[in-house]
Scaffold this motif. Sequence first.
Motif, short mmCIF file in Angstrom:
data_model
loop_
_atom_site.label_atom_id
_atom_site.label_comp_id
_atom_site.label_asym_id
_atom_site.label_seq_id
_atom_site.Cartn_x
_atom_site.Cartn_y
_atom_site.Cartn_z
N GLY A 25 0.85 -1.19 0.00
CA GLY A 25 0.00 0.00 0.00
C GLY A 25 0.88 1.23 0.00
N LEU A 26 1.05 1.86 -1.18
CA LEU A 26 1.99 2.98 -1.28
C LEU A 26 1.27 4.31 -1.30
CD1 LEU A 26 4.28 0.95 -3.54
CD2 LEU A 26 4.96 1.92 -1.35
N GLY A 27 0.43 4.51 -0.30
CA GLY A 27 -0.26 5.79 -0.18
C GLY A 27 0.48 6.70 0.78
N LEU A 28 -0.26 7.60 1.42
CA LEU A 28 0.32 8.55 2.37
C LEU A 28 1.15 7.86 3.45
CD1 LEU A 28 0.38 11.31 4.00
CD2 LEU A 28 -1.78 10.57 5.01
N ILE A 29 0.56 6.85 4.11
CA ILE A 29 1.23 6.22 5.26
C ILE A 29 2.36 5.29 4.81
CG2 ILE A 29 0.89 4.69 7.25
CD1 ILE A 29 -0.33 7.44 7.69
N GLY A 30 2.05 4.36 3.90
CA GLY A 30 3.07 3.43 3.41
C GLY A 30 4.22 4.17 2.74
N GLY A 31 3.87 5.17 1.92
CA GLY A 31 4.90 5.93 1.20
C GLY A 31 5.79 6.72 2.15
N SER A 32 5.19 7.36 3.16
CA SER A 32 5.99 8.15 4.11
C SER A 32 6.86 7.24 4.96
CB SER A 32 5.06 8.97 5.03
OG SER A 32 4.27 9.85 4.27
N PHE A 33 6.33 6.08 5.33
CA PHE A 33 7.10 5.10 6.10
C PHE A 33 8.34 4.68 5.30
CE2 PHE A 33 8.00 0.66 7.31
CZ PHE A 33 8.14 0.78 8.67
N ALA A 34 8.15 4.39 4.01
CA ALA A 34 9.27 3.99 3.14
C ALA A 34 10.30 5.11 3.05
CB ALA A 34 8.74 3.62 1.76
N LEU A 35 9.84 6.33 2.85
CA LEU A 35 10.73 7.49 2.73
C LEU A 35 11.62 7.64 3.98
CD1 LEU A 35 8.90 10.68 1.39
CD2 LEU A 35 10.94 9.58 0.46
N ASP A 36 10.98 7.60 5.14
CA ASP A 36 11.72 7.82 6.38
C ASP A 36 12.66 6.68 6.69
OD1 ASP A 36 10.81 10.27 6.80
OD2 ASP A 36 9.63 9.84 8.60
N LEU A 37 12.26 5.48 6.35
CA LEU A 37 13.10 4.32 6.59
C LEU A 37 14.38 4.44 5.77
CD1 LEU A 37 12.09 2.31 8.55
CD2 LEU A 37 11.53 0.75 6.68
N LYS A 38 14.24 4.83 4.50
CA LYS A 38 15.41 4.99 3.62
C LYS A 38 16.31 6.11 4.13
CE LYS A 38 15.05 4.61 -0.91
NZ LYS A 38 14.51 4.66 -2.30
N ALA A 39 15.70 7.13 4.71
CA ALA A 39 16.49 8.27 5.19
C ALA A 39 17.20 7.93 6.51
CB ALA A 39 15.60 9.49 5.37
N SER A 40 16.66 6.99 7.28
CA SER A 40 17.19 6.74 8.62
C SER A 40 18.11 5.53 8.71
CB SER A 40 16.03 6.52 9.61
OG SER A 40 14.97 7.40 9.38
N LEU A 41 17.97 4.60 7.81
CA LEU A 41 18.73 3.35 7.95
C LEU A 41 19.52 3.05 6.68
CD1 LEU A 41 15.96 1.14 9.59
CD2 LEU A 41 17.98 2.07 10.73
N THR A 42 20.67 2.41 6.87
CA THR A 42 21.43 1.95 5.71
C THR A 42 21.18 0.44 5.58
OG1 THR A 42 23.31 1.76 7.19
CG2 THR A 42 23.21 3.71 5.77
N ASN A 43 21.73 -0.14 4.54
CA ASN A 43 21.56 -1.59 4.32
C ASN A 43 20.10 -2.00 4.33
OD1 ASN A 43 24.27 -2.12 4.10
ND2 ASN A 43 24.53 -2.25 6.34
N ILE A 44 19.32 -1.23 3.63
CA ILE A 44 17.90 -1.53 3.59
C ILE A 44 17.44 -1.50 2.13
CG2 ILE A 44 16.94 0.82 3.82
CD1 ILE A 44 15.25 -0.39 6.11
N GLU A 45 16.63 -2.48 1.76
CA GLU A 45 16.06 -2.48 0.42
C GLU A 45 14.54 -2.43 0.56
OE1 GLU A 45 18.70 -5.20 -2.48
OE2 GLU A 45 17.87 -6.26 -0.74
N ILE A 46 13.92 -1.53 -0.16
CA ILE A 46 12.48 -1.40 -0.01
C ILE A 46 11.73 -1.89 -1.26
CG2 ILE A 46 10.56 0.16 0.52
CD1 ILE A 46 12.23 1.49 2.45
N PHE A 47 10.86 -2.85 -1.04
CA PHE A 47 10.04 -3.43 -2.10
C PHE A 47 8.62 -2.93 -1.93
CE2 PHE A 47 13.03 -6.72 -3.57
CZ PHE A 47 13.96 -6.71 -2.54
N GLY A 48 8.00 -2.57 -3.03
CA GLY A 48 6.63 -2.06 -2.95
C GLY A 48 5.61 -3.00 -3.57
N ILE A 49 4.48 -3.14 -2.91
CA ILE A 49 3.36 -3.91 -3.46
C ILE A 49 2.12 -3.02 -3.38
CG2 ILE A 49 1.86 -5.92 -3.14
CD1 ILE A 49 4.22 -7.46 -2.05
N ASP A 50 1.40 -2.93 -4.49
CA ASP A 50 0.16 -2.14 -4.49
C ASP A 50 -0.73 -2.70 -5.58
OD1 ASP A 50 -0.42 1.10 -3.44
OD2 ASP A 50 -1.76 0.14 -4.88
N GLU A 51 -2.03 -2.75 -5.32
CA GLU A 51 -2.91 -3.33 -6.35
C GLU A 51 -3.03 -2.39 -7.54
OE1 GLU A 51 -6.92 -3.96 -5.01
OE2 GLU A 51 -7.23 -1.81 -4.70
N LYS A 52 -2.68 -1.11 -7.33
CA LYS A 52 -2.72 -0.17 -8.45
C LYS A 52 -1.33 -0.05 -9.09
CE LYS A 52 -6.54 2.69 -6.88
NZ LYS A 52 -6.80 3.65 -5.80
#
Lengths: 294, 294
Positions: A7-34
Amino acid sequence: MKVFVIGLGLIGGSFALDLKASLTNIEIFGIDEKEAHLKKALELGLIDFKARFEDLKMADLVYLAIPVDVSLKVLPQILDVVKDDCVVIDAGSTKEHLCKNVSDHPKRRNYLAGHPIAGTEFSGPEAAIHGLFKNKTNIICEVEKTAFKLQERAMEIFQAIGMRIRYMDPASHDRHIAYVSHLSHISAFMLGKTVLEKEKNERDIFDLAGSGFASTVRLAKSSPAMWAPIFHQNKKNVMETLDEYISNLKHFRKLMEEDNFEEVFNEMQKTNHIKEVLNGLNKNQEFKIVENGK
Amino acid sequence: MKVFVIGLGLIGGSFALDLKASLTNIEIFGIDEKEAHLKKALELGLIDFKARFEDLKMADLVYLAIPVDVSLKVLPQILDVVKDDCVVIDAGSTKEHLCKNVSDHPKRRNYLAGHPIAGTEFSGPEAAIHGLFKNKTNIICEVEKTAFKLQERAMEIFQAIGMRIRYMDPASHDRHIAYVSHLSHISAFMLGKTVLEKEKNERDIFDLAGSGFASTVRLAKSSPAMWAPIFHQNKKNVMETLDEYISNLKHFRKLMEEDNFEEVFNEMQKTNHIKEVLNGLNKNQEFKIVENGK
């Protein structure tokens, strides 16, 4: 660490953004029905890769940020697929139904029930913003039902993006949130409806509405796809708050009708006390900023 | 030019501040029934001098920013005292009663009925802020009843502090403003009351309330001394908006009770349209900034 955001809306998208900004060695995969949301999320750099449901078996952490009715159906399916040391966290605004729904799932220990008190009135991947969760409360329900190691991993993530934690049982959560969140949305939506119905000629709203109206009606911009299922799942509590709200409005109206403006004054003065409550809220958050900065 | 500001709260204080910042050759005299407000206004530099009611005979411009019930009584007394080329402007949120009340006054031509759509939820001299009126609408009623020379002086002042002007008859003003301003205040006050009553243990509000609740309830911090008289004077219109609001809330509740969440969704989707209305409002204001900058 492989993080899957569903779910890459407001909440999922912001969570992904902040995670990438705060942690290294992280890969983010997205799943969305749209498909369009996935494409946009890649373009905006919210995620590193598009993924499919069956890829979830690779996940170390899954963040589920979709409408609460879909979560009911999808969460057990996610738990079916993920590996034994993957933690699955959700962000839904209702907790009782969802927790009940997976209480007997063999992988219940892989699930952490969460609700970040964070958001804006906007939706979709374009609504994702940096720092949305900073100094916000994350309500965690039934923490004792999650494997301790997985709790730890979740807490590291929450700490990294600056969230405060509060523990609560699902029934209390749904009851309290009906008051401080769900009712506000209905009050704003119906205020918007009342004014729109009356002011058919919208030029009048443009010119006469000030910042007070804009603030009070702001939540009426929220996504119906998100909110209709929340009201459905929290029906009993929300109807109770709505009954009390309507009864308070009727009482206010009665005082006006009786020309009892002294009591109208008193009603408002008693409620003015909300100032200190809201100031307390801000102070509390400032305090936590200092605390996190230590 | 000698400007007298009567009532040194949020509106009167901010008006004085902006006038001093925008114009030279101006002296600002303050009148307030509270000595402490006068003292504070001098300290904060909102006014140059304290004054008494009988000093009004020196005034070139009087700005009246006090509760609307007191204005009813005080405006005729001000008109009795001021010289023939003094313009008296008020800032009240209701216009019909006040205009009627001075319609036969021998100095009706010295009065300009105004309502700046500007404010915050705070009150008192400390609430005065710079730029409060910039790009905000000032609704002017019965402009034809004010002497042309005095209209001109008022317009210069409004232009200097960046206000847009909109003309309207008092009855239409009171009807429209009931929807876009007065109802928002009741909706916020009763939301605050409902939540405060329920959440006796306030720690729960501190931790669980987010920015959405804060925004929707913001106006419940407003001054009851200001608002009770406004509801009194605009009783008929406000009760009408309140009836429609309560009826919309009851309909929403009925849909929930009947498990008709498809229609709950539709209700919200139709009201989502408020987005464009509020965006139009902002765009309109941006447009005016450009226009003023020419």
